[in-house]
Design an enzyme around this catalytic site. Structure first.
Site, PDB file in Angstrom:
ATOM      1  N   CYS A   1      20.084  20.372  -6.601  1.00  0.00           N
ATOM      2  CA  CYS A   1      19.961  19.940  -7.998  1.00  0.00           C
ATOM      3  C   CYS A   1      19.858  18.412  -8.088  1.00  0.00           C
ATOM      4  O   CYS A   1      20.705  17.697  -7.551  1.00  0.00           O
ATOM      5  CB  CYS A   1      21.173  20.421  -8.795  1.00  0.00           C
ATOM      6  SG  CYS A   1      21.082  19.884 -10.517  1.00  0.00           S
TER       7      CYS A   1
ATOM      8  N   LYS B   1      20.863  26.078  -0.591  1.00  0.00           N
ATOM      9  CA  LYS B   1      19.535  25.716  -1.111  1.00  0.00           C
ATOM     10  C   LYS B   1      19.445  24.197  -1.141  1.00  0.00           C
ATOM     11  O   LYS B   1      20.332  23.535  -1.671  1.00  0.00           O
ATOM     12  CB  LYS B   1      19.343  26.304  -2.509  1.00  0.00           C
ATOM     13  CG  LYS B   1      17.963  26.067  -3.105  1.00  0.00           C
ATOM     14  CD  LYS B   1      17.744  27.022  -4.275  1.00  0.00           C
ATOM     15  CE  LYS B   1      16.409  26.830  -4.961  1.00  0.00           C
ATOM     16  NZ  LYS B   1      16.403  25.688  -5.869  1.00  0.00           N
TER      17      LYS B   1
HETATM   18  C1  LIG Z   1      14.805  25.122 -15.721  1.00  0.00           C
HETATM   19  C2  LIG Z   1      15.124  25.098 -14.257  1.00  0.00           C
HETATM   20  C3  LIG Z   1      16.439  25.227 -13.853  1.00  0.00           C
HETATM   21  C4  LIG Z   1      16.752  25.203 -12.480  1.00  0.00           C
HETATM   22  N1  LIG Z   1      18.061  25.380 -12.112  1.00  0.00           N
HETATM   23  C5  LIG Z   1      18.364  25.481 -10.789  1.00  0.00           C
HETATM   24  C6  LIG Z   1      19.688  25.784 -10.374  1.00  0.00           C
HETATM   25  O1  LIG Z   1      20.599  26.000 -11.177  1.00  0.00           O
HETATM   26  N2  LIG Z   1      19.926  25.837  -9.023  1.00  0.00           N
HETATM   27  C7  LIG Z   1      18.932  25.628  -8.100  1.00  0.00           C
HETATM   28  O2  LIG Z   1      19.191  25.687  -6.903  1.00  0.00           O
HETATM   29  N3  LIG Z   1      17.669  25.361  -8.469  1.00  0.00           N
HETATM   30  C8  LIG Z   1      17.365  25.294  -9.791  1.00  0.00           C
HETATM   31  N4  LIG Z   1      16.066  25.081 -10.163  1.00  0.00           N
HETATM   32  C9  LIG Z   1      15.025  24.954  -9.137  1.00  0.00           C
HETATM   33  C10 LIG Z   1      14.306  26.274  -8.859  1.00  0.00           C
HETATM   34  O3  LIG Z   1      15.176  27.262  -8.358  1.00  0.00           O
HETATM   35  C11 LIG Z   1      13.124  26.080  -7.894  1.00  0.00           C
HETATM   36  O4  LIG Z   1      13.610  25.706  -6.628  1.00  0.00           O
HETATM   37  C12 LIG Z   1      12.160  25.001  -8.390  1.00  0.00           C
HETATM   38  O5  LIG Z   1      11.837  25.221  -9.761  1.00  0.00           O
HETATM   39  C13 LIG Z   1      10.869  24.974  -7.578  1.00  0.00           C
HETATM   40  O6  LIG Z   1      10.131  26.152  -7.738  1.00  0.00           O
HETATM   41  P1  LIG Z   1       8.840  26.258  -8.714  1.00  0.00           P
HETATM   42  O7  LIG Z   1       8.064  24.957  -8.527  1.00  0.00           O
HETATM   43  O8  LIG Z   1       8.107  27.463  -8.181  1.00  0.00           O
HETATM   44  O9  LIG Z   1       9.356  26.411 -10.117  1.00  0.00           O
HETATM   45  C14 LIG Z   1      15.740  25.053 -11.519  1.00  0.00           C
HETATM   46  C15 LIG Z   1      14.411  24.915 -11.940  1.00  0.00           C
HETATM   47  C16 LIG Z   1      14.094  24.948 -13.284  1.00  0.00           C
HETATM   48  C17 LIG Z   1      12.654  24.820 -13.695  1.00  0.00           C
END
Ligand SMILES: Cc1cc2nc3c(=O)[nH]c(=O)nc-3n(C[C@H](O)[C@H](O)[C@H](O)COP(=O)(O)O)c2cc1C
Length: 346
Positions: free
Chosen positions: A110, A149
């Protein structure tokens, strides 16, 4: 204590369904998870939960963690920076969630300011010894696999993930996920999937890939072109809870991804609204996801303006009825060779 076969258990689960609903704060609540589970997501993550908060947690905090009756399992993601708080949080989560707990994930990804200024989330990538102590503390108490992660690195230009993943494997982690961006990049730029192979080459535990998975096709491409054994679908689920079944069918039988009609998408929106009404019931959350289902529909911009004015379940449901009537009217106009009116026809 820890478990001895965690990595193998995860490998078997990933082989059965490699497309996982990623943790998303403010998004992956019970209603959201159930929408995705009903369409093929077998492993679904909670929103991240603070280990400090869990020590004196209210029922409101526990709501983020506890699965509803319809959910057969849950992966719980914890964040924090104190090993002893992770140890107590693992105990508490195991006790409250019981047999439905599939794994505990530790957030080292995060990038939010209020998280990293406390040394939590992606800031742990800068303090690898502490990161390893946290994993050891969690593993010692866990009777389920413990995973982590992370991102490419905290700072842009660095690539700390492979060495850190190796250290965390030695500390007892059963799998590691990597999002192909640095913390400093937040969500900008293009995700660099080559980090997935770099991490996979550094460890023997399974690696989950993440970043820019916006469709079933992207999810399958990540699975087949990288060494990821599983793929996190995050923003790719927005308005598309079918992505899990679609990706599995595409990966296993090359079944093309179906195009979903406006009617089908509005039916899914009704189902999602009903789940929020039943389980949360935080109807304000519906303002965000409702607009995702409208993408590409006639007059979507005008409807988005209406969505933000809805406050109750009834407001949302009657708006969906109006949108459906407008879509039908627009389809009739188009079928007769006409052009769409600039504003909703109902
Ligand atoms: C609104 C939002 C909230 C997220 N919250 C978390 C979270 O609580 N914990 C986490 O490990 N990743 C969080 N992420 C990251 C996602 O799990 C993911 O790794 C990231 O969006 C990249 O993937 P994408 O480009 O396919 O969306 C969040 C992403 C978004 C968009």
């Amino acid at each position: 204590m820890g478990i001895s076969n965690g990595a193998e258990r995860l490998r078997a689960a990933y082989a059965a369904q490699p497309f996982l609903l990623a943790p998303m704060a403010g998004v992956t609540d019970a209603a959201y998870r159930i929408m995705c589970r009903r369409r093929g997501a077998e492993m679904a993550y909670s929103e991240m939960v603070s280990v400090a908060g869990l020590a004196y947690a209210s029922n409101k905090t526990w709501r983020l963690v506890l699965p509803e009756d319809e959910e057969p399992q849950i992966c719980v993601q914890l964040f924090g920076s104190k090993p002893e708080q992770f140890a107590s949080a693992v105990d508490a989560v195991q006790e409250r969630v019981g047999d439905k707990l599939s794994l505990i994930d530790i957030n080292m990804a995060c990038p939010a300011r209020k998280v990293i200024t406390k040394g939590e989330g992606s800031a742990l990538m800068e303090t690898p010894d502490l990161a390893a102590q946290i994993v050891r503390a969690a593993v010692e108490r866990a009777q389920v696999p413990v995973t982590v992660k992370m991102r490419i690195a905290f700072r842009t230009g660095e690539r700390t993930a492979p060495a850190l993943a190796r250290m965390l494997e030695d500390a007892g982690a059963d799998a590691v996920a990597v999002h192909g961006r640095t913390a400093k990049q937040l969500y900008t730029g293009t995700a660099d999937w080559s980090i997935i192979d770099e991490v996979a080459d550094a460890v023997t535990i399974p690696v989950v890939g993440s970043g820019d998975v916006f469709s079933a096709e992207d999810a399958v491409r990540m699975l087949t072109t990288t060494k990821a054994e599983a793929v996190f679908v995050a923003r790719g689920t927005y308005g598309n809870p079918w992505v899990f079944d679609d990706a599995r069918a595409l990966a296993s039988a090359a079944t093309p991804v179906p195009v979903r009609s406006a009617h089908e998408r509005l039916e899914a929106l009704r189902e999602h609204l009903e789940l929020v009404h039943r389980y949360l019931p935080l109807m304000a959350r519906a303002r965000t996801f409702a607009t995702w289902y409208l993408k590409g529909m006639p007059h979507a911009a005008a409807w988005r303006g209406q969505v933000v004015r809805c406050t109750s379940f009834e407001d949302f449901m009657s708006l969906v009825d109006e949108i459906e009537a407008d879509v039908a009217a627009c389809e009739d106009i188009l079928a007769q060779g006409g052009t769409l009116p600039p504003l909703p026809a109902v």
